[in-house]
Scaffold this motif. Sequence first.
Motif, mmCIF file in Angstrom:
data_model
loop_
_atom_site.group_PDB
_atom_site.id
_atom_site.type_symbol
_atom_site.label_atom_id
_atom_site.label_comp_id
_atom_site.label_asym_id
_atom_site.label_seq_id
_atom_site.Cartn_x
_atom_site.Cartn_y
_atom_site.Cartn_z
ATOM 1 N N LYS A 113 1.234 -1.545 -0.034
ATOM 2 C CA LYS A 113 0.134 -0.180 -0.223
ATOM 3 C C LYS A 113 0.868 1.001 -0.185
ATOM 4 C CE LYS A 113 -3.817 -1.819 2.262
ATOM 5 N NZ LYS A 113 -4.935 -2.042 2.923
ATOM 6 N N GLN A 114 1.985 1.501 0.875
ATOM 7 C CA GLN A 114 3.047 2.258 0.585
ATOM 8 C C GLN A 114 3.470 2.574 -0.400
ATOM 9 O OE1 GLN A 114 5.470 1.771 3.901
ATOM 10 N NE2 GLN A 114 4.003 2.516 5.949
ATOM 11 N N GLN A 115 3.652 0.507 -1.036
ATOM 12 C CA GLN A 115 4.587 1.580 -2.278
ATOM 13 C C GLN A 115 3.757 1.878 -3.725
ATOM 14 O OE1 GLN A 115 5.326 -2.395 -2.901
ATOM 15 N NE2 GLN A 115 8.008 -2.022 -2.291
ATOM 16 N N ARG A 118 3.239 5.694 -2.801
ATOM 17 C CA ARG A 118 4.027 6.452 -3.516
ATOM 18 C C ARG A 118 4.451 6.685 -4.297
ATOM 19 N NH1 ARG A 118 8.699 3.597 -0.113
ATOM 20 N NH2 ARG A 118 7.575 4.095 1.973
#
Length: 120
Positions: A113-115, A118
């Motif tokens: 989810k963070q990737q 970003r």
Amino acid sequence: MTITYIYRFGFIIFFLCLVLALFIGGSQPEAVGLFEPPVDKLVHFFYFATFTFLIVMSDIMPLKYAAMLTVALGAVDELHQMVLPGRSPGFDDWLADSFGAVIVVCIFSIVRKQQIARAI
């Protein structure tokens, strides 16, 4: 063949080796009482977390199926212990196995989810 496929193949081979070690090594008389409580729960947790990690890294199935496969493998391992002399299945062992799988899937979900966030 690219390096990615070689790594993925390596993760699958390592996973299969650990499965064989679990069932063949766990069937040996020396495996009885190898780890005393509560250390045995940590061993279960990390062994099955490693299973899940290897499946996820091989990228052969979605995260939820990797967890389901690992949880099922833990159940089969506990059922297998029913027929082994000196061994006994334990619901608490299976819970430790399952918890290891779930934690790895949660970590990978957060990282993905963070990737994605970003990249947007």
